[in-house]
Design an enzyme around this catalytic site. Structure first.
Site, PDB file in Angstrom:
ATOM      1  N   ASP A 197      10.550 -13.508 -21.026  1.00  0.00           N
ATOM      2  CA  ASP A 197      12.284 -13.689 -21.333  1.00  0.00           C
ATOM      3  C   ASP A 197      13.299 -13.098 -20.118  1.00  0.00           C
ATOM      4  O   ASP A 197      14.077 -13.485 -19.170  1.00  0.00           O
ATOM      5  CB  ASP A 197      12.384 -13.009 -22.896  1.00  0.00           C
ATOM      6  CG  ASP A 197      12.222 -13.344 -24.016  1.00  0.00           C
ATOM      7  OD1 ASP A 197      11.122 -14.551 -23.438  1.00  0.00           O
ATOM      8  OD2 ASP A 197      12.265 -12.408 -24.900  1.00  0.00           O
ATOM      9  N   ASP A 212       8.679   2.572 -14.719  1.00  0.00           N
ATOM     10  CA  ASP A 212       7.649   2.332 -15.766  1.00  0.00           C
ATOM     11  C   ASP A 212       8.009   3.184 -16.038  1.00  0.00           C
ATOM     12  O   ASP A 212       9.100   4.503 -16.761  1.00  0.00           O
ATOM     13  CB  ASP A 212       6.589   3.121 -15.234  1.00  0.00           C
ATOM     14  CG  ASP A 212       4.836   2.247 -16.143  1.00  0.00           C
ATOM     15  OD1 ASP A 212       4.519   2.188 -15.816  1.00  0.00           O
ATOM     16  OD2 ASP A 212       5.383   2.990 -17.208  1.00  0.00           O
ATOM     17  N   LEU A 239      14.233  -5.208 -22.193  1.00  0.00           N
ATOM     18  CA  LEU A 239      12.901  -5.853 -22.313  1.00  0.00           C
ATOM     19  C   LEU A 239      10.983  -6.234 -22.425  1.00  0.00           C
ATOM     20  O   LEU A 239      10.537  -6.330 -22.530  1.00  0.00           O
ATOM     21  CB  LEU A 239      13.076  -7.777 -21.628  1.00  0.00           C
ATOM     22  CG  LEU A 239      14.594  -8.665 -21.833  1.00  0.00           C
ATOM     23  CD1 LEU A 239      14.346  -9.477 -20.849  1.00  0.00           C
ATOM     24  CD2 LEU A 239      15.197  -8.455 -23.161  1.00  0.00           C
ATOM     25  N   SER A 243       3.276  -6.231 -25.757  1.00  0.00           N
ATOM     26  CA  SER A 243       4.186  -7.711 -26.685  1.00  0.00           C
ATOM     27  C   SER A 243       2.601  -8.459 -27.120  1.00  0.00           C
ATOM     28  O   SER A 243       3.100  -9.037 -28.439  1.00  0.00           O
ATOM     29  CB  SER A 243       5.126  -8.644 -25.907  1.00  0.00           C
ATOM     30  OG  SER A 243       4.090  -9.143 -24.533  1.00  0.00           O
ATOM     31  N   SER A 251      11.737  -7.394 -32.998  1.00  0.00           N
ATOM     32  CA  SER A 251      10.734  -9.009 -33.161  1.00  0.00           C
ATOM     33  C   SER A 251      11.060  -9.113 -34.458  1.00  0.00           C
ATOM     34  O   SER A 251      11.117  -8.441 -35.779  1.00  0.00           O
ATOM     35  CB  SER A 251      10.293  -8.253 -32.904  1.00  0.00           C
ATOM     36  OG  SER A 251       8.856  -9.431 -33.246  1.00  0.00           O
ATOM     37  N   GLU A 289       8.057  -9.905 -35.852  1.00  0.00           N
ATOM     38  CA  GLU A 289       7.568  -9.397 -36.290  1.00  0.00           C
ATOM     39  C   GLU A 289       7.428  -8.061 -37.346  1.00  0.00           C
ATOM     40  O   GLU A 289       7.036  -7.623 -37.691  1.00  0.00           O
ATOM     41  CB  GLU A 289       6.736  -8.510 -35.340  1.00  0.00           C
ATOM     42  CG  GLU A 289       5.702  -9.924 -34.560  1.00  0.00           C
ATOM     43  CD  GLU A 289       4.853  -9.554 -35.318  1.00  0.00           C
ATOM     44  OE1 GLU A 289       3.400  -9.317 -35.812  1.00  0.00           O
ATOM     45  OE2 GLU A 289       4.647 -11.360 -36.131  1.00  0.00           O
ATOM     46  N   TYR A 333       1.738  -2.989 -33.428  1.00  0.00           N
ATOM     47  CA  TYR A 333       3.086  -3.645 -32.430  1.00  0.00           C
ATOM     48  C   TYR A 333       4.418  -3.353 -33.103  1.00  0.00           C
ATOM     49  O   TYR A 333       4.678  -3.134 -32.694  1.00  0.00           O
ATOM     50  CB  TYR A 333       2.693  -4.933 -31.312  1.00  0.00           C
ATOM     51  CG  TYR A 333       3.622  -5.524 -30.857  1.00  0.00           C
ATOM     52  CD1 TYR A 333       4.800  -5.460 -30.038  1.00  0.00           C
ATOM     53  CD2 TYR A 333       5.211  -6.740 -31.877  1.00  0.00           C
ATOM     54  CE1 TYR A 333       5.862  -6.237 -29.744  1.00  0.00           C
ATOM     55  CE2 TYR A 333       5.803  -7.548 -31.596  1.00  0.00           C
ATOM     56  CZ  TYR A 333       6.567  -7.458 -30.835  1.00  0.00           C
ATOM     57  OH  TYR A 333       7.277  -8.068 -29.901  1.00  0.00           O
TER      58      TYR A 333
END
Ligand code: NAP
Ligand code: F7E
Length: 320
Positions: free
Chosen positions: A13, A56, A78, A82, A124, A126, A148
């Protein structure tokens, strides 16, 4: 000139978003983490048009320094661990990056300029996991099924909380699966299109795959990054579901990909329990009517076009 800072710029992305923002005249900056071998393949073609900064998501000081130096108008978070299966193997690392990492980026913004910098969080589908209703929209309750998914629920609510606590312009984009020729090969669509290309070219014998019955709402990454940008151009910060509104099985995906090169999928596909998950998300189907109404967003690439585009790219990449 507007400027944007993208964490995860080296990911799928990040590369499409960087292209979109450059086209819109932004100065584009990206966060990259230190590694013994640099892998900036997805943004190599943009090398002389973007500025990369080492930081980081696990390190607040480095993030704060970058936000201070760049002082962007928009930050797109982003970066994440993942890949869902890895989140069972490395749950703490996944939580550190995908969950707490969001707070670190938000803190960096809060310390530097909470009212002047807009923030996008890559949430997400998810998070819906074992879905409570179908299709899923912005008010569907969450029931994540993997570490996740749990981490993304944290990222979503900490974004909402910073918006409500500090009046920050922070939004959570709840994006359903989106793919492209730049997708990592471990995710099922790219795994399939790469295998199909290699089988067609005689470089691989079979495709080994997990749950063929899983259903997803798949779209094209190039379409979905447009929605990210639109979310930061509104008067008020709000959360949005971004999806195609169409659902397909993994079996459909495999069949369409093999059909495109004139092969029978059943002759080349083997189910392998190794790719089954400890807890599965059986189906996801998004209702993006709010994004359509408020943002004027519409996807342009269909599922079938997407799969064919990915097979063609993999044929080319594998020398076909
Ligand atoms: P991706 O290809 O896996 O990219 C992830 C990016 O995060 C990479 O640039 C990676 O850098 C970076 N990263 C990982 N750990 C980091 C750390 N500790 N510090 C700094 N950067 C780090 O993911 P994607 O598909 O582009 O997805 C972008 C975001 O959207 C992710 O947050 C993902 O969870 C979320 N999302 C994706 C989808 C989808 O279908 N694609 C759907 C909903 C939400 P390296 O290159 O160094 O590994
Ligand atoms: O799996 C099934 C698997 O790994 C999709 C990430 O971008 O989208 C992505 O997560 C489905 C699952 O994506 C294989 O069991 C069958 O049901 O492509 P995937 P994902 O887990 O949906 C969401 C929205 C994100 O946010 C994530 O970051 O396909 N499946 N056989 C398989 N999956 C894989 N990877 N490999 C197989 O062999």
């Amino acid at each position: 000139m507007k400027s944007a800072l993208i964490t995860g710029i080296t990911g799928q992305d990040g590369s499409y978003l960087a292209e979109l923002l450059l086209d819109k005249g932004y100065a584009v900056h990206g966060v990259v983490r230190r590694s013994s071998t640099e892998s900036f393949e997805r943004v190599a073609h943009l090398a002389d048009r973007i500025t990369l900064h080492q930081a980081d998501l696990n390190d607040l000081a480095s993030l704060t320094t970058v936000v201070q130096e760049v002082h962007p108008s928009e930050v797109y978070n982003l970066a994440a661990q993942s890949f869902v299966p890895t989140s069972w193997k490395q749950p703490l690392l996944t939580s550190d990056i995908t969950a707490i990492g969001v707070t670190r980026v938000l803190e960096a913004i809060r310390l530097v300029d909470p009212k002047g910098i807009k923030f996008y969080q890559a949430s997400s589908s998810e998070m819906f996991g074992k879905v409570r209703e179908s299709p899923q929209n912005e008010s569907t309750p969450f029931h994540p099924r993997s570490p996740y998914g749990v981490a993304k629920v944290y990222g979503h609510f900490i974004t909402v909380n910073y918006r409500e606590s500090y009046g920050m312009y922070g939004v959570s984009g709840i994006l359903f699966n989106h793919e492209s020729p730049r997708r990592g090969k471990e995710f099922v669509p790219r795994k399939v299109t790469d295998a199909v290309a290699r089988i067609k070219l005689g470089l691989q014998k079979e495709l080994r795959i997990g749950n063929l019955e899983a259903r997803r709402d798949w779209g094209y990454a190039g379409d979905y990054v447009r929605a990210m940008w639109l979310m930061l151009q509104q008067e008020r910060p709000e959360d949005f579901v971004v999806a195609s509104g169409k659902m397909h099985t993994v079996r459909d995906l495999v069949r369409i990909a093999f059909d495109h090169v004139g092969l029978d999928w059943q002759k080349h596909t083997v189910q392998d329990p190794k790719f089954m998950r400890p807890a599965e998300v059986d189906l996801l189907l998004g209702d993006a009517s709010k994004a359509r109404r408020v943002l004027g967003w519409e996807p342009e690439v269909s599922f079938e076009q997407l799969i064919r585009m990915m097979v063609d790219a993999d044929l080319k990449r594998n020398g076909g």
